[in-house]
Design a protein around this motif. Structure first.
Motif, PDB file in Angstrom:
ATOM      1  N   MET A   1       0.849  -1.191   0.000  1.00 12.64           N
ATOM      2  CA  MET A   1       0.000   0.000   0.000  1.00 12.64           C
ATOM      3  C   MET A   1       0.882   1.237   0.000  1.00 12.64           C
ATOM      4  O   MET A   1       1.816   1.362   0.795  1.00 12.64           O
ATOM      5  N   THR A   2       0.637   2.167  -0.908  1.00 12.11           N
ATOM      6  CA  THR A   2       1.429   3.389  -0.981  1.00 12.11           C
ATOM      7  C   THR A   2       0.644   4.544  -0.391  1.00 12.11           C
ATOM      8  O   THR A   2      -0.579   4.506  -0.247  1.00 12.11           O
ATOM      9  N   THR A   3       1.358   5.580  -0.046  1.00 11.69           N
ATOM     10  CA  THR A   3       0.733   6.748   0.549  1.00 11.69           C
ATOM     11  C   THR A   3       1.054   7.968  -0.274  1.00 11.69           C
ATOM     12  O   THR A   3       1.925   7.964  -1.138  1.00 11.69           O
ATOM     13  N   SER A   4       0.352   9.051  -0.003  1.00  6.16           N
ATOM     14  CA  SER A   4       0.620  10.298  -0.704  1.00  6.16           C
ATOM     15  C   SER A   4       2.043  10.745  -0.394  1.00  6.16           C
ATOM     16  O   SER A   4       2.488  10.706   0.747  1.00  6.16           O
ATOM     17  N   VAL A   5       2.752  11.168  -1.407  1.00  6.38           N
ATOM     18  CA  VAL A   5       4.152  11.518  -1.206  1.00  6.38           C
ATOM     19  C   VAL A   5       4.412  13.007  -1.346  1.00  6.38           C
ATOM     20  O   VAL A   5       5.545  13.441  -1.202  1.00  6.38           O
ATOM     21  N   SER A   6       3.397  13.817  -1.610  1.00  8.48           N
ATOM     22  CA  SER A   6       3.676  15.223  -1.852  1.00  8.48           C
ATOM     23  C   SER A   6       2.400  16.035  -1.741  1.00  8.48           C
ATOM     24  O   SER A   6       1.304  15.546  -1.973  1.00  8.48           O
ATOM     25  N   THR A   7       2.592  17.296  -1.397  1.00 13.78           N
ATOM     26  CA  THR A   7       1.453  18.210  -1.398  1.00 13.78           C
ATOM     27  C   THR A   7       1.223  18.807  -2.782  1.00 13.78           C
ATOM     28  O   THR A   7       0.293  19.553  -2.991  1.00 13.78           O
ATOM     29  N   VAL A   8       2.089  18.476  -3.721  1.00 15.71           N
ATOM     30  CA  VAL A   8       1.915  18.938  -5.095  1.00 15.71           C
ATOM     31  C   VAL A   8       0.997  17.967  -5.825  1.00 15.71           C
ATOM     32  O   VAL A   8       1.220  16.756  -5.820  1.00 15.71           O
ATOM     33  N   GLY A   9      -0.053  18.469  -6.443  1.00 13.75           N
ATOM     34  CA  GLY A   9      -1.000  17.612  -7.129  1.00 13.75           C
ATOM     35  C   GLY A   9      -0.458  17.067  -8.425  1.00 13.75           C
ATOM     36  O   GLY A   9       0.503  17.605  -8.998  1.00 13.75           O
ATOM     37  N   PRO A  10      -1.061  15.984  -8.966  1.00 12.95           N
ATOM     38  CA  PRO A  10      -0.572  15.351 -10.196  1.00 12.95           C
ATOM     39  C   PRO A  10      -0.592  16.283 -11.393  1.00 12.95           C
ATOM     40  O   PRO A  10       0.248  16.172 -12.281  1.00 12.95           O
ATOM     41  N   ASP A  11      -1.550  17.232 -11.433  1.00  9.25           N
ATOM     42  CA  ASP A  11      -1.605  18.148 -12.557  1.00  9.25           C
ATOM     43  C   ASP A  11      -0.472  19.155 -12.520  1.00  9.25           C
ATOM     44  O   ASP A  11      -0.199  19.835 -13.515  1.00  9.25           O
ATOM     45  N   ASP A  12       0.157  19.277 -11.363  1.00  8.23           N
ATOM     46  CA  ASP A  12       1.255  20.232 -11.204  1.00  8.23           C
ATOM     47  C   ASP A  12       2.614  19.573 -11.364  1.00  8.23           C
ATOM     48  O   ASP A  12       3.638  20.131 -10.971  1.00  8.23           O
ATOM     49  N   ARG A  13       2.664  18.359 -11.917  1.00 10.20           N
ATOM     50  CA  ARG A  13       3.916  17.622 -12.064  1.00 10.20           C
ATOM     51  C   ARG A  13       4.190  17.320 -13.539  1.00 10.20           C
ATOM     52  O   ARG A  13       4.174  16.162 -13.966  1.00 10.20           O
ATOM     53  N   PRO A  14       4.457  18.313 -14.331  1.00  6.44           N
ATOM     54  CA  PRO A  14       4.705  18.061 -15.758  1.00  6.44           C
ATOM     55  C   PRO A  14       5.961  17.215 -15.997  1.00  6.44           C
ATOM     56  O   PRO A  14       6.091  16.600 -17.059  1.00  6.44           O
ATOM     57  N   TRP A  15       6.857  17.191 -15.022  1.00  2.00           N
ATOM     58  CA  TRP A  15       8.072  16.366 -15.178  1.00  2.00           C
ATOM     59  C   TRP A  15       7.774  14.869 -15.186  1.00  2.00           C
ATOM     60  O   TRP A  15       8.639  14.060 -15.494  1.00  2.00           O
ATOM     61  N   GLN A  16       6.532  14.499 -14.834  1.00  5.33           N
ATOM     62  CA  GLN A  16       6.154  13.095 -14.867  1.00  5.33           C
ATOM     63  C   GLN A  16       5.590  12.673 -16.222  1.00  5.33           C
ATOM     64  O   GLN A  16       5.221  11.512 -16.410  1.00  5.33           O
ATOM     65  N   ASN A  17       5.573  13.589 -17.174  1.00  4.87           N
ATOM     66  CA  ASN A  17       5.072  13.294 -18.517  1.00  4.87           C
ATOM     67  C   ASN A  17       6.122  12.473 -19.267  1.00  4.87           C
ATOM     68  O   ASN A  17       7.136  13.000 -19.724  1.00  4.87           O
ATOM     69  N   THR A  18       5.885  11.199 -19.406  1.00  9.77           N
ATOM     70  CA  THR A  18       6.874  10.288 -19.994  1.00  9.77           C
ATOM     71  C   THR A  18       7.045  10.476 -21.498  1.00  9.77           C
ATOM     72  O   THR A  18       7.966   9.895 -22.088  1.00  9.77           O
ATOM     73  N   SER A  19       6.205  11.276 -22.126  1.00 11.84           N
ATOM     74  CA  SER A  19       6.355  11.508 -23.555  1.00 11.84           C
ATOM     75  C   SER A  19       7.405  12.576 -23.850  1.00 11.84           C
ATOM     76  O   SER A  19       7.823  12.737 -24.999  1.00 11.84           O
ATOM     77  N   LEU A  20       7.841  13.291 -22.823  1.00  9.32           N
ATOM     78  CA  LEU A  20       8.830  14.346 -23.007  1.00  9.32           C
ATOM     79  C   LEU A  20      10.246  13.779 -22.897  1.00  9.32           C
ATOM     80  O   LEU A  20      10.478  12.790 -22.199  1.00  9.32           O
ATOM     81  N   PRO A  21      11.221  14.405 -23.545  1.00  7.58           N
ATOM     82  CA  PRO A  21      12.614  13.963 -23.393  1.00  7.58           C
ATOM     83  C   PRO A  21      13.088  14.106 -21.954  1.00  7.58           C
ATOM     84  O   PRO A  21      12.580  14.951 -21.196  1.00  7.58           O
ATOM     85  N   ALA A  22      14.055  13.303 -21.583  1.00 10.13           N
ATOM     86  CA  ALA A  22      14.546  13.304 -20.208  1.00 10.13           C
ATOM     87  C   ALA A  22      15.058  14.680 -19.799  1.00 10.13           C
ATOM     88  O   ALA A  22      14.801  15.152 -18.681  1.00 10.13           O
ATOM     89  N   ALA A  23      15.796  15.338 -20.688  1.00  8.79           N
ATOM     90  CA  ALA A  23      16.339  16.648 -20.350  1.00  8.79           C
ATOM     91  C   ALA A  23      15.232  17.666 -20.089  1.00  8.79           C
ATOM     92  O   ALA A  23      15.342  18.504 -19.175  1.00  8.79           O
ATOM     93  N   LYS A  24      14.152  17.605 -20.874  1.00  6.24           N
ATOM     94  CA  LYS A  24      13.034  18.525 -20.687  1.00  6.24           C
ATOM     95  C   LYS A  24      12.338  18.258 -19.356  1.00  6.24           C
ATOM     96  O   LYS A  24      11.996  19.193 -18.614  1.00  6.24           O
ATOM     97  N   ARG A  25      12.113  16.976 -19.039  1.00  9.10           N
ATOM     98  CA  ARG A  25      11.457  16.639 -17.774  1.00  9.10           C
ATOM     99  C   ARG A  25      12.301  17.103 -16.588  1.00  9.10           C
ATOM    100  O   ARG A  25      11.776  17.625 -15.599  1.00  9.10           O
ATOM    101  N   ALA A  26      13.615  16.895 -16.679  1.00 12.18           N
ATOM    102  CA  ALA A  26      14.491  17.337 -15.594  1.00 12.18           C
ATOM    103  C   ALA A  26      14.437  18.853 -15.442  1.00 12.18           C
ATOM    104  O   ALA A  26      14.424  19.375 -14.311  1.00 12.18           O
ATOM    105  N   GLU A  27      14.389  19.564 -16.560  1.00 15.18           N
ATOM    106  CA  GLU A  27      14.350  21.027 -16.508  1.00 15.18           C
ATOM    107  C   GLU A  27      13.051  21.516 -15.883  1.00 15.18           C
ATOM    108  O   GLU A  27      13.049  22.473 -15.087  1.00 15.18           O
ATOM    109  N   LEU A  28      11.951  20.856 -16.202  1.00 15.13           N
ATOM    110  CA  LEU A  28      10.658  21.239 -15.610  1.00 15.13           C
ATOM    111  C   LEU A  28      10.668  21.039 -14.106  1.00 15.13           C
ATOM    112  O   LEU A  28      10.150  21.872 -13.345  1.00 15.13           O
TER     113      LEU A  28
END
Length: 805
Positions: A1-28
């Motif tokens: 069972m996992t728990t919430s790990v952040s107060t930042v919502g999923p819509d506020d995490r563009p770095w989790q978009n796997t369609s973007l290049p790694a460098a772009k995700r890291a920069e976000l």
């Protein structure tokens, strides 16, 4: 069972978009971080370093890193406090105390969740571990030490081993391995010779790059260490200063790292503790940024060796304190501080806030680490600690692992001299009735293992835990091999110390036997708790303790004595070579070493290992390594009272069959400075048994701007041949392979005559020719050709060929 790990919502995490290049995700993600959060990514925490285990009395605590006890007291904070803004690395969750797989996974999950749930963004920490002789954890396979990999001259085999290590580590959630060691041996007295692959840059580069490819094929980042110059410390003393000019650094030390980056895409580099000509590697922007990043285009991370950052203040004294040290290291190019955060901590934060240290440097380092976390999948939306490990049963010492460890061990054992006794069994041999087995390496299987093998690395603190794996000692392995012969074992003496009380029993056993087999050598340890290993440097190259005296008395009995040296470094054997009935070198062959050595002694196995270092004749450090210009070689006899001729040369290794190398063919006698030529020879097994031979190509620059080595290994190929079979071996040599660092410190291909030498060791080179490099001097860089491809063409139908580099 996992728990919430952040107060930042999923819509506020563009770095989790796997369609973007790694460098772009890291920069976000970097843009979403506060300064405190970015700086936290550059740090680490080592919970196992607290040494709070109730089972370990304080007086029995042994360091597994330099000054570990000192920094444990000064740097220890809770994981929760250390990661309240996030964390870059979790240090040695698996390798600090003996844990079962179940216990290790539980502890790893606990630490991950502390990091995830205590920080705003919930960025996972990367997990690193040691893995030089296998995954350094309780119950994992112990493979041969790196110096034994060098003895195999077999990149493909090393790559398979590293892939197996990587799969085991990935299965239990490890992301980065702190291996391989790419230091080139310069002084045999250095304790960490056992951790190196040998004394030749090309051999180290080829096998080290193979290790990188294997480990990273399993999704585990390889870490090249120690960058750079560590192995050339004065007098072979650990952490000693390095007296080396820029040219030697560029031609001998750096090419191994450069090749692993260019040909294997190594993901990480670890700085050296040493200073070279007064400049500590951890504070050298020329090395860590100009060369590594600018010239070589390296895009991975640079991690500090353990406490190398505060060492800039406490040891090198180029920084006023650990805060100043952190600023120097960050500016030079270190991205992540291991194993705990000191220099990259709150003090550095204040300097960045005040403007003394540019925030761009923090961004530069954090960006590199975040790219790796993206590449590892740690920033994917579905990543959890639980999903990142194997869901099935994990066997860290599987039958497949053990078979691979055995193959490596068997290929690494080196026959120095068959003498009158080897092989022990055969139609022309009298039956052995009684065999005396003597020596400190005969009964203790820990002598088969390097200092970074868990049984030697951590388990001395836990004497009741055993080895964690099943390892047969040399006595039992030889008994199994010889069958009905009666074996009588006497230790004789310990590896170290001056206790001679066991001499009489050992000599009596030898005197009453048909044959004596003496196993002598090393017991690896750390910081003085061994005869070989990190911090276990040698005054000279005599066998440790009173082992030489024991051998002398055994040889005086008149009973034939076969000497087996099980060691992490070469020892001077000139006093024994002419008297022994057989001489075998086994460089720390791992958990299957006993069986491998016994198989070579009996003759069941045809030995095929080759020396990755020379065997000296005299104990005083002579010779230096084989890479010598005329004034450093045996050719200079008569100008000094010291004889630089080795007892056994680099690349040497005997066999129970015979090989002939002849029929040299050069594709051209002249090529331009950007051209290529081929060198072909034929090798034939003229003996009565199938066996392996390693064919070696050396080049000699006849006339150059600077003094050059008389011989330089430029290519090699391991070939397996049935009796009577032959194979043609063709080396493809680009003119780039002749490049060296000129007087103006540019790497050049220079016109002139090139001597081509091919044979079975650096001293046995029957095939010789001359190729002229013609044209103008040509400057080359990182894009030059760094390897010598090899083609193997069987001539006889029953020949098989494997390997080659």
């Amino acid at each position: 069972m996992t728990t919430s790990v952040s107060t930042v919502g999923p819509d506020d995490r563009p770095w989790q978009n796997t369609s973007l290049p790694a460098a772009k995700r890291a920069e976000l993600l970097l843009q979403a971080m506060t300064l405190e959060e970015k700086l936290a990514q550059l740090g680490s925490r080592w919970i196992g370093n607290d040494m709070a285990d109730a089972e370990v009395p304080a007086e029995e605590s042994l360091n597994v890193a330099p000054l570990q006890d000192v920094f444990a007291e000064s740097g220890a904070v809770s994981l929760k406090e250390a990661s309240r803004h996030g964390l870059g690395h979790l240090t040695r969750v698996w390798g600090s105390v003996p844990l079962t797989v179940e216990e290790g996974l539980a502890e790893l999950m606990r630490q991950h969740h502390v990091v995830l749930e205590g920080s705003r963004l919930g960025v996972p920490a990367l997990v690193h571990e040691e893995c030089l002789t296998g995954f350094t954890t309780y119950g994992a396979t112990v493979y041969p030490a790196a110096i034994a990999w060098g003895a195999t001259f077999d990149p493909e085999l090393v790559e398979r081993m590293a892939a197996a290590i990587g799969r085991d580590m990935a299965a239990v959630g490890v992301h980065q391995g702190l291996s391989p060691v790419l230091d080139v041996v310069r002084d045999y007295r250095w304790g960490r010779v056992e951790e190196t692959i040998g004394e030749d840059p090309y051999l180290v580069a080829m096998l080290g790059s193979a290790y990188v490819r294997g480990l990273q094929s399993a999704g585990v980042i390889a870490t090249l260490k120690h960058f750079a110059g560590y192995s050339a410390s004065r007098a072979g003393r650990n952490h000693g200063p390095v007296s080396m000019g820029r040219r030697e650094l560029l031609d001998v030390i750096l090419p191994t790292f450069e090749a692993a980056i260019a040909t294997a895409s190594a993901g990480s580099v670890m700085n050296s503790y040493s200073d070279v000509d007064g400049v500590p590697a951890g504070a050298d922007p020329w090395l860590l940024t100009e060369v590594l990043r600018g010239d070589w285009g390296f895009s991975g991370t640079v991690v500090s060796d353990y406490w190398a950052v505060p060492f800039l203040a406490s040891m090198h004294r180029v920084a006023a304190d650990h805060i100043d040290a952190g600023a120097l290291a960050l500016a030079a190019g270190i991205d992540v501080e291991l194993p705990d955060t000191l220099g990259f901590g709150p003090g550095l934060l204040e300097r960045v806030k005040s403007g003394e240290v540019s925030e761009d440097l923090v961004d530069r380092a954090a960006r590199r680490l975040l790219v790796q976390k993206v590449q590892l999948g740690l920033l994917d939306p579905d990543w959890t600690p639980e999903s990142s490990v194997s869901q099935g049963e994990v066997d860290l010492d599987s039958p497949a692992n053990r078979a691979l460890a055995r193959e490596l061990a068997e290929r690494s054992v080196i026959l120095l001299d068959a003498g009158s006794a080897l092989p022990l069994l055969g139609q022309d041999r009298p039956a052995l009735q009684r065999v005396a087995v003597v020596g400190p390496c005969a009964g203790d299987p820990k002598t088969f293992m390097g200092c970074y093998a868990f049984p030697n690395h951590v388990l001395p603190r836990y004497p009741d835990r055993g080895l964690g794996i099943d390892v047969q000692n040399a006595v039992d392995a030889l008994q199994h091999e010889l069958g009905s012969a009666e074996l009588v074992y006497q230790q004789g003496c310990a590896v170290t110390g001056d206790d001679r009380s066991g001499f009489d029993a050992a000599v009596d056993a030898a005197r009453s036997a048909d044959l004596c087999v003496a196993y002598v050598g090393d017991l690896a340890g750390l910081f003085g708790h061994g005869s070989s290993g990190e911090g276990c440097d040698a005054e000279d190259l005599r066998l440790p303790g009173v082992q030489s005296e024991l051998l002398a008395q055994l040889l005086d009995t008149g009973t034939p004595v076969v000497i087996v040296v099980v060691s992490g470094r070469p020892y001077a054997l000139g006093d024994f070579a002419g008297r022994a009935a057989g001489l075998v070198q086994a460089f720390m062959p791992g958990e299957e070493g006993g069986t491998a050595i016994a198989g070579v002694l009996s003759g069941r196995l045809v030995p095929s290992g080759k020396l990755p270092v020379q065997i000296p004749r005299h104990a005083g450090g002579q010779p230096n390594t084989y890479l010598q210009p005329p004034l450093g070689s045996g050719e200079s006899a008569g100008i000094s009272a010291l004889d630089a001729t080795p007892l056994f040369p680099f690349g040497f290794g005997g066999s129970y069959t015979k090989f002939e190398v002849d029929n040299l063919r050069l594709s051209a006698t002249e090529v331009p400075t950007d051209g290529e030529f081929t060198v072909a020879v034929r090798v034939r097994n003229t003996g009565s048994r199938a066996g392996d031979e390693v064919i070696q190509l050396y080049l000699h620059d006849v006339l150059a701007q600077v003094a050059r080595p008389l011989k330089l290994l430029t290519g090699f190929a391991r070939v397996s041949l049935e009796p009577g079979a032959a194979t043609d071996i063709t080396f493809h040599v680009h003119a780039d392979r002749t490049a060296y660092t000129a007087k103006d410190l540019r790497r050049i291909v220079e016109p002139g005559d090139l001597e081509v030498l091919v044979g079975t060791s650096s001293a046995d080179l029957p095939c010789r020719g001359i190729v002229r490099i013609a044209g103008e001097v040509r400057v080359v860089g990182h894009d030059r050709t760094m390897i010598t491809p090899v083609d193997l063409t069987p001539i006889a139908g029953d020949a098989t060929a494997t390997g080659g580099a």
